[in-house]
Design a protein around this motif. Structure first.
Motif, PDB file in Angstrom:
ATOM      1  N   LEU A 210       0.815  -1.222   0.000  1.00  0.00           N
ATOM      2  CA  LEU A 210       0.000   0.000   0.000  1.00  0.00           C
ATOM      3  C   LEU A 210       0.845   1.267   0.000  1.00  0.00           C
ATOM      4  CD1 LEU A 210      -2.684  -1.122   2.633  1.00  0.00           C
ATOM      5  CD2 LEU A 210      -2.878  -1.161   0.143  1.00  0.00           C
ATOM      6  N   VAL A 211       2.065   1.183  -0.523  1.00  0.00           N
ATOM      7  CA  VAL A 211       2.980   2.329  -0.498  1.00  0.00           C
ATOM      8  C   VAL A 211       2.900   3.047  -1.845  1.00  0.00           C
ATOM      9  CG1 VAL A 211       5.341   3.099  -0.073  1.00  0.00           C
ATOM     10  CG2 VAL A 211       4.470   1.032   1.058  1.00  0.00           C
ATOM     11  N   ASP A 212       2.248   4.204  -1.871  1.00  0.00           N
ATOM     12  CA  ASP A 212       2.031   4.920  -3.130  1.00  0.00           C
ATOM     13  C   ASP A 212       3.339   5.265  -3.833  1.00  0.00           C
ATOM     14  OD1 ASP A 212      -0.680   4.817  -2.874  1.00  0.00           O
ATOM     15  OD2 ASP A 212      -0.893   6.819  -2.006  1.00  0.00           O
ATOM     16  N   ALA A 213       4.334   5.699  -3.089  1.00  0.00           N
ATOM     17  CA  ALA A 213       5.603   6.090  -3.702  1.00  0.00           C
ATOM     18  C   ALA A 213       6.228   4.918  -4.443  1.00  0.00           C
ATOM     19  CB  ALA A 213       6.567   6.612  -2.625  1.00  0.00           C
ATOM     20  N   VAL A 214       6.150   3.732  -3.865  1.00  0.00           N
ATOM     21  CA  VAL A 214       6.717   2.549  -4.508  1.00  0.00           C
ATOM     22  C   VAL A 214       5.897   2.157  -5.731  1.00  0.00           C
ATOM     23  CG1 VAL A 214       7.290   0.109  -4.183  1.00  0.00           C
ATOM     24  CG2 VAL A 214       7.747   1.754  -2.352  1.00  0.00           C
ATOM     25  N   HIS A 215       4.578   2.288  -5.649  1.00  0.00           N
ATOM     26  CA  HIS A 215       3.748   2.007  -6.827  1.00  0.00           C
ATOM     27  C   HIS A 215       4.110   2.936  -7.988  1.00  0.00           C
ATOM     28  CE1 HIS A 215       1.060  -1.134  -5.531  1.00  0.00           C
ATOM     29  NE2 HIS A 215       0.707  -0.476  -4.437  1.00  0.00           N
ATOM     30  N   ARG A 216       4.378   4.213  -7.698  1.00  0.00           N
ATOM     31  CA  ARG A 216       4.751   5.148  -8.769  1.00  0.00           C
ATOM     32  C   ARG A 216       6.050   4.725  -9.423  1.00  0.00           C
ATOM     33  NH1 ARG A 216       2.893   9.042  -4.984  1.00  0.00           N
ATOM     34  NH2 ARG A 216       5.022   9.578  -4.360  1.00  0.00           N
ATOM     35  N   ALA A 236      13.342  10.714  -7.712  1.00  0.00           N
ATOM     36  CA  ALA A 236      12.655  11.972  -7.989  1.00  0.00           C
ATOM     37  C   ALA A 236      11.174  11.726  -8.287  1.00  0.00           C
ATOM     38  CB  ALA A 236      13.325  12.679  -9.166  1.00  0.00           C
ATOM     39  N   ARG A 237      10.883  10.650  -8.988  1.00  0.00           N
ATOM     40  CA  ARG A 237       9.483  10.324  -9.272  1.00  0.00           C
ATOM     41  C   ARG A 237       8.724  10.018  -7.980  1.00  0.00           C
ATOM     42  NH1 ARG A 237       6.037   8.242 -13.337  1.00  0.00           N
ATOM     43  NH2 ARG A 237       7.611   8.746 -14.891  1.00  0.00           N
ATOM     44  N   ALA A 238       9.423   9.349  -7.038  1.00  0.00           N
ATOM     45  CA  ALA A 238       8.786   9.014  -5.763  1.00  0.00           C
ATOM     46  C   ALA A 238       8.791  10.175  -4.788  1.00  0.00           C
ATOM     47  CB  ALA A 238       9.506   7.815  -5.134  1.00  0.00           C
ATOM     48  N   ARG A 239       9.555  11.225  -5.131  1.00  0.00           N
ATOM     49  CA  ARG A 239       9.694  12.415  -4.294  1.00  0.00           C
ATOM     50  C   ARG A 239      10.301  12.076  -2.920  1.00  0.00           C
ATOM     51  NH1 ARG A 239       4.815  13.368  -7.010  1.00  0.00           N
ATOM     52  NH2 ARG A 239       3.496  12.702  -5.271  1.00  0.00           N
ATOM     53  N   VAL A 240      11.310  11.208  -2.967  1.00  0.00           N
ATOM     54  CA  VAL A 240      12.069  10.864  -1.762  1.00  0.00           C
ATOM     55  C   VAL A 240      13.543  10.776  -2.156  1.00  0.00           C
ATOM     56  CG1 VAL A 240      10.167   9.573  -0.690  1.00  0.00           C
ATOM     57  CG2 VAL A 240      11.813   8.372  -2.156  1.00  0.00           C
ATOM     58  N   THR A 244      16.090   6.580   0.817  1.00  0.00           N
ATOM     59  CA  THR A 244      14.743   6.293   1.302  1.00  0.00           C
ATOM     60  C   THR A 244      13.984   5.426   0.311  1.00  0.00           C
ATOM     61  OG1 THR A 244      14.649   8.342   2.577  1.00  0.00           O
ATOM     62  CG2 THR A 244      12.545   7.318   2.003  1.00  0.00           C
ATOM     63  N   LEU A 245      14.153   5.699  -0.992  1.00  0.00           N
ATOM     64  CA  LEU A 245      13.479   4.885  -1.998  1.00  0.00           C
ATOM     65  C   LEU A 245      13.915   3.428  -1.886  1.00  0.00           C
ATOM     66  CD1 LEU A 245      11.765   4.304  -4.461  1.00  0.00           C
ATOM     67  CD2 LEU A 245      13.690   5.036  -5.897  1.00  0.00           C
ATOM     68  N   THR A 246      15.201   3.199  -1.786  1.00  0.00           N
ATOM     69  CA  THR A 246      15.695   1.824  -1.687  1.00  0.00           C
ATOM     70  C   THR A 246      15.109   1.127  -0.462  1.00  0.00           C
ATOM     71  OG1 THR A 246      17.748   2.418  -2.816  1.00  0.00           O
ATOM     72  CG2 THR A 246      17.757   0.391  -1.506  1.00  0.00           C
ATOM     73  N   ARG A 247      15.053   1.845   0.651  1.00  0.00           N
ATOM     74  CA  ARG A 247      14.499   1.260   1.876  1.00  0.00           C
ATOM     75  C   ARG A 247      13.015   0.950   1.721  1.00  0.00           C
ATOM     76  NH1 ARG A 247      11.797   3.580   5.810  1.00  0.00           N
ATOM     77  NH2 ARG A 247      12.403   5.705   5.170  1.00  0.00           N
ATOM     78  N   LEU A 248      12.241   1.928   1.190  1.00  0.00           N
ATOM     79  CA  LEU A 248      10.809   1.725   1.024  1.00  0.00           C
ATOM     80  C   LEU A 248      10.507   0.613   0.022  1.00  0.00           C
ATOM     81  CD1 LEU A 248       9.488   5.418   0.873  1.00  0.00           C
ATOM     82  CD2 LEU A 248       9.221   3.802   2.761  1.00  0.00           C
ATOM     83  N   THR A 256      15.208  -4.807  -4.394  1.00  0.00           N
ATOM     84  CA  THR A 256      15.642  -3.455  -4.720  1.00  0.00           C
ATOM     85  C   THR A 256      15.016  -3.065  -6.063  1.00  0.00           C
ATOM     86  OG1 THR A 256      17.580  -4.193  -5.967  1.00  0.00           O
ATOM     87  CG2 THR A 256      17.852  -3.859  -3.573  1.00  0.00           C
ATOM     88  N   PRO A 257      14.998  -1.778  -6.393  1.00  0.00           N
ATOM     89  CA  PRO A 257      14.474  -1.395  -7.712  1.00  0.00           C
ATOM     90  C   PRO A 257      15.200  -2.101  -8.856  1.00  0.00           C
ATOM     91  CG  PRO A 257      14.616   0.539  -6.320  1.00  0.00           C
ATOM     92  CD  PRO A 257      15.271  -0.577  -5.557  1.00  0.00           C
TER      93      PRO A 257
END
Length: 302
Positions: A210-216, A236-240, A244-248, A256-257
């Motif tokens: 349910l993590v919107d940033a990760v879905h984007r 930048a797309r996730a705005r983090v 933080t992106l790697t962790r989320l 990982t992405p």
């Protein structure tokens, strides 16, 4: 002329039926020699989606060259011990005994089990029904989380859309991969999937969070998995931040992405290889410089 007979049970799912029927109908249009027939215990069969179908009540005659396919029906995890009408189990068994092929989609596997056709055989069904199938037919060897399983003239498949993969597999067995590819192109199907592929692909397996940033970020990778995607651009797309992106991303998907992107590339490459491409050509088509990375990923434990 090969006869393909569909045995319809009450509450049949439209796509369980229509997907394979379209494959063999398209194959017939391409001159591959198929005649499609439909049979049921009653002249009217109401589908799970509410559409009423008018079909023949004539029994499907056993044939050494024919195929009888039982599409699934709405089960909801509750399958009666007896799903076949009088004489249908014997008809399925007689068709197999005559040398014909018997197949099922989704819950249709329970009809094959009732006819005694799963005893001692590898088989599968929808992921939500696999445990029940194994309990109901303990002599069957249920294979979990695969698309379809052929075993000695009996072919079972997972749920809904996997019936298309099963039907394309049967066309491949009879006519070769080029013929199946021609049918798939006509149907605008991306590619014939291999039977041992998981029922949920990379996108579906890692979308249950349910993590919107990760879905984007996943949306971006899904659309551009063939490209080099810098972590900074994805962050930048996730705005983090990148960290933080790697962790989320890892917490939400378990990957990982980069590993997620590699999984998409590998999955698409496997589709291409299954359709007849070389490993080198498939690797380049999905964004790798050559087949070396593809070979490493294919050898890596899941």
């Amino acid at each position: 002329m090969t006869t393909v007979g569909f045995l319809l049970l009450p509450g049949v799912h439209l796509l369980d039926l229509a997907g394979p029927a379209q494959v063999f109908s398209t194959a017939a249009d391409l001159g591959l020699g198929y005649a499609v027939r439909y049979s049921a215990a009653r002249e009217e069969v109401v589908t799970a989606q509410g559409l009423a179908l008018r079909v023949s009540t004539d029994a499907l005659a056993p044939s050494p060259d024919g195929l009888v396919l039982v599409p699934g029906w709405r089960a909801g995890g509750r399958v009666p011990y007896r799903v076949l009408a009088e004489g249908q189990a014997a008809a399925l068994a007689a068709h197999r005994a005559a040398g014909g092929t018997v197949a099922s989609v989704c819950s249709g596997a329970f009809a094959l089990g009732e006819a005694g056709l799963l005893d001692g055989r590898r088989c599968t069904t929808h992921h939500g029904l696999q445990d029940l199938l194994a309990r109901r037919f303990p002599r069957a060897r249920v294979v979990p989380d695969v698309l379809y399983v052929p075993d000695g003239g009996v072919v079972t498949s997972a749920g809904i859309a996997s019936g298309i993969d099963l039907a394309l597999h049967l066309v491949t067995v009879r006519h070769g991969p080029a013929a199946a590819a021609a049918v798939a192109r006509e149907m605008v199907v991306y590619a014939r999937r291999n039977g041992d592929e998981p029922q949920a692909g990379v996108m579906l397996r890692h979308r249950g969070h349910l993590v919107d940033a990760v879905h984007r970020v996943q949306d971006a990778i899904d659309a551009r998995f063939r490209e080099t995607l810098p972590l900074a651009e994805l962050a930048a797309r996730a705005r983090v931040s990148e960290r933080t992106l790697t962790r989320l991303f890892t917490a939400a998907t378990g990957l990982t992405p980069l590993r997620y992107q590699q999984g998409l590339r590998l999955e698409h490459a496997e589709h291409l290889i299954g359709a007849g491409e070389t490993a080198e050509a498939a690797a380049r088509a999905v964004g790798f410089r050559d087949a070396r990375m593809l070979r490493r990923l294919r050898a890596r434990p899941a």
